[in-house]
Design a protein around this motif. Structure first.
Motif, PDB file in Angstrom:
ATOM      1  N   LEU A  23     -26.158  94.880  72.983  1.00 52.00           N
ATOM      2  CA  LEU A  23     -26.016  95.629  71.524  1.00 52.00           C
ATOM      3  C   LEU A  23     -24.700  95.295  70.644  1.00 52.00           C
ATOM      4  O   LEU A  23     -23.866  95.598  71.048  1.00 52.00           O
ATOM      5  CB  LEU A  23     -26.202  97.459  71.600  1.00 52.00           C
ATOM      6  N   VAL A  24     -25.264  95.378  69.555  1.00 54.08           N
ATOM      7  CA  VAL A  24     -24.582  95.096  68.546  1.00 54.08           C
ATOM      8  C   VAL A  24     -25.176  96.155  66.883  1.00 54.08           C
ATOM      9  O   VAL A  24     -26.303  95.658  67.085  1.00 54.08           O
ATOM     10  CB  VAL A  24     -24.535  93.201  68.147  1.00 54.08           C
ATOM     11  N   TYR A  25     -24.339  96.949  67.196  1.00 60.08           N
ATOM     12  CA  TYR A  25     -24.626  98.173  66.758  1.00 60.08           C
ATOM     13  C   TYR A  25     -23.886  98.185  64.854  1.00 60.08           C
ATOM     14  O   TYR A  25     -22.690  98.347  64.688  1.00 60.08           O
ATOM     15  CB  TYR A  25     -24.467  99.442  66.665  1.00 60.08           C
ATOM     16  N   PHE A  26     -24.394  97.249  63.688  1.00 60.37           N
ATOM     17  CA  PHE A  26     -23.992  96.819  62.227  1.00 60.37           C
ATOM     18  C   PHE A  26     -25.270  98.600  61.406  1.00 60.37           C
ATOM     19  O   PHE A  26     -25.172  97.330  60.605  1.00 60.37           O
ATOM     20  CB  PHE A  26     -23.822  95.971  61.992  1.00 60.37           C
ATOM     21  N   ASP A  27     -25.439  98.909  62.220  1.00 56.16           N
ATOM     22  CA  ASP A  27     -26.079 100.411  60.937  1.00 56.16           C
ATOM     23  C   ASP A  27     -25.346 102.036  61.009  1.00 56.16           C
ATOM     24  O   ASP A  27     -26.099 102.258  60.442  1.00 56.16           O
ATOM     25  CB  ASP A  27     -27.466 100.554  61.371  1.00 56.16           C
ATOM     26  N   ASN A  28     -23.458 101.062  60.841  1.00 58.45           N
ATOM     27  CA  ASN A  28     -23.087 102.245  60.930  1.00 58.45           C
ATOM     28  C   ASN A  28     -22.932 103.456  60.175  1.00 58.45           C
ATOM     29  O   ASN A  28     -22.510 104.314  58.746  1.00 58.45           O
ATOM     30  CB  ASN A  28     -21.563 102.236  61.112  1.00 58.45           C
ATOM     31  N   ALA A  29     -23.952 102.678  58.315  1.00 58.74           N
ATOM     32  CA  ALA A  29     -23.574 103.230  56.659  1.00 58.74           C
ATOM     33  C   ALA A  29     -24.955 104.073  57.288  1.00 58.74           C
ATOM     34  O   ALA A  29     -24.626 105.296  56.364  1.00 58.74           O
ATOM     35  CB  ALA A  29     -23.899 102.534  56.288  1.00 58.74           C
ATOM     36  N   ALA A  30     -25.651 103.950  58.155  1.00 60.03           N
ATOM     37  CA  ALA A  30     -26.388 105.537  57.584  1.00 60.03           C
ATOM     38  C   ALA A  30     -26.681 106.324  59.692  1.00 60.03           C
ATOM     39  O   ALA A  30     -26.146 107.955  58.725  1.00 60.03           O
ATOM     40  CB  ALA A  30     -28.102 104.146  58.526  1.00 60.03           C
ATOM     41  N   THR A  31     -26.092 105.774  60.448  1.00 58.05           N
ATOM     42  CA  THR A  31     -25.453 106.671  61.373  1.00 58.05           C
ATOM     43  C   THR A  31     -25.124 106.069  62.081  1.00 58.05           C
ATOM     44  O   THR A  31     -24.687 104.909  62.981  1.00 58.05           O
ATOM     45  CB  THR A  31     -26.807 107.723  62.212  1.00 58.05           C
ATOM     46  N   SER A  32     -23.549 106.856  62.443  1.00 59.99           N
ATOM     47  CA  SER A  32     -22.260 106.158  63.067  1.00 59.99           C
ATOM     48  C   SER A  32     -22.901 106.341  64.995  1.00 59.99           C
ATOM     49  O   SER A  32     -23.334 107.840  64.928  1.00 59.99           O
ATOM     50  CB  SER A  32     -21.069 107.138  62.732  1.00 59.99           C
ATOM     51  N   GLN A  33     -22.365 106.235  65.749  1.00 61.18           N
ATOM     52  CA  GLN A  33     -22.413 106.536  67.263  1.00 61.18           C
ATOM     53  C   GLN A  33     -21.793 107.316  67.277  1.00 61.18           C
ATOM     54  O   GLN A  33     -20.905 107.370  66.832  1.00 61.18           O
ATOM     55  CB  GLN A  33     -22.276 105.080  67.865  1.00 61.18           C
ATOM     56  N   THR A  34     -21.637 108.052  68.457  1.00 67.06           N
ATOM     57  CA  THR A  34     -21.266 109.737  68.888  1.00 67.06           C
ATOM     58  C   THR A  34     -20.274 109.396  70.682  1.00 67.06           C
ATOM     59  O   THR A  34     -21.022 108.924  71.088  1.00 67.06           O
ATOM     60  CB  THR A  34     -22.717 110.271  69.403  1.00 67.06           C
TER      61      THR A  34
END
Length: 404
Positions: A23-34
């Motif tokens: 996983l490469v998660y680049f949608d942080n402006a929508a929701t950050s990870q926990t």
């Protein structure tokens, strides 16, 4: 010392695969990870002291109340509010904005003016349009330029003694532009207008001081700050919160109830009708603790490195255009490939394990300004790496080859 690889170990989701790829998660402006510490806080609440707050004399209720109000104090200290009761816990930024927009119905008359910016998320447009429909007030807009910056000289011209309210985001969710909110607030106050700042996108990257800003209202969502969804904050100056009427009626927000008349509780409970997201509020406090342990100066420095590196690498791709090129911006890159729909690019990079956002990002007026259907948005957080950006660049190259 800032060690991104050690930080990544705090986030269990970063260990998973998507479509057989890391996983490469680049949608942080929508929701950050926990992070795990916040997850553990949630589990601990439901495992050990799940109970309603403020209403019970039994031990679990008292423990839950103490934890919830301790979280409120953490939020107060983080944003440097003068009083704990100036922190209203809500379901998020949208809820917070609607409390203020509804409350101002009693304060506006036909012909009064309110000002928003062209860079707003829909949640900081629609409630004010509804307010204008109810009151006859007039909505005016601070325009933007090609770089995604507000035209502050036009803002000066829009301000007048008719201006009652000014609303803008601190940082644009679609472009990453950091707005000059200090100047916006100061000039609005000179004409007697109140100011609400949408801090949903700024708070993951910087640590606002609401007293130093002298802002009247500041709103935030916890899920942008490594916290859970469904909880957020409305900060309001005490004098403004006392003026505003309650947003909802129900339990907790009352002082005395009879069938003839009801009187309302004081702050903050006046705005917190019903059973709140107790666990969410407690976890919000835990998320702020975690991010302060990392350090917001460290976060800003590292994310700026990611922004510069990502911008440089993506611009190596022929036919790629970046929207939002302000010199003062945060780690958001919105881009398109020439003659290719952003949705198609997003679909292909998802197959390669990369999460980006495509579309108008709830900021359709910005897309209309650029005459485009939307963008591909890569938004970086402090747990992302340059190596992940390299993976994104190669995926975009592959998408271009397949779709051209």
């Amino acid at each position: 010392m800032f060690d991104v690889h050690k930080i990544r170990e705090d986030f269990p989701i970063l260990k998973r695969t998507v479509n057989g790829k890391p996983l490469v998660y680049f949608d942080n402006a929508a929701t950050s990870q926990t992070p795990q510490v916040v997850i553990d806080t949630i589990v601990d609440y439901y495992s050990n002291y799940n109970a309603n707050i403020h209403r019970g004399v039994h031990t679990l209720s008292q423990e839950a109340t103490d934890a919830y109000e301790t979280a409120r104090k953490k939020i107060q200290h983080h944003f440097n509010a003068k009083h704990t009761h100036e922190i209203i816990l809500t379901s998020g930024t949208t809820h917070s904005i609607n409390i203020v927009a509804t409350g101002f119905t009693n304060f506006l008359s036909k012909g009064d003016e309110i000002i928003v910016s062209a860079l707003e998320h829909h949640s900081n447009i629609v409630p004010w349009q509804m307010l204008c429909e109810r009151t006859g007030a007039i909505l005016k807009v601070i325009p933007m330029n090609e770089e995604g910056e507000l035209l502050m000289n036009v803002y000066d011209q829009l301000l007048s003694d008719k201006t009652k309210l000014v609303f803008t985001n601190h940082i644009s969710n679609a472009l990453g532009t950091i707005n000059a909110i200090e100047e916006i607030i100061e000039k609005a106050h000179k004409v007697g207008a109140a100011v609400l700042i949408d801090g949903a996108q700024s708070c993951p990257h910087i640590k606002p001081d609401v007293q130093a800003l002298d802002v009247d209202f500041y709103v935030v969502s916890a899920h942008k700050l490594c916290g859970p969804t469904g909880v957020g904050m409305l900060y309001g100056k005490e004098e403004w919160l006392n003026k505003l009427p309650p947003y909802q009626g129900g339990g907790e927000m009352i002082d005395q109830v009879t069938f003839e008349k009801t009187t309302y509780a004081g702050l903050p409970h006046k705005f917190e009708a019903g059973t709140p997201n107790i666990c969410g509020g407690i976890a919000f406090g835990a998320a702020l603790d975690y991010m302060n342990t990392i350090g917001f100066d460290n976060i800003a420095t590292y994310e700026n490195e990611l922004l510069e590196y990502g911008t440089k690498r993506l611009l190596e791709i022929e036919g790629l255009k970046i929207y939002g090129t302000s010199k003062n911006k945060t780690s958001v890159i919105s881009f398109n490939l020439e003659n290719i729909h952003p949705y198609d690019v997003g679909t292909i990079v998802d197959k390669l394990g990369i999460a980006v956002r495509t579309g108008h990002h709830c900021a359709q007026p910005i897309m209309d300004f650029y005459k485009i259907p939307g963008t591909i948005r890569a938004s970086f957080s402090f747990y992302n790496t340059k190596e992940e950006i390299d993976v994104l660049v190669e995926a975009v190259k592959k998408a271009k080859m397949m779709l051209s």
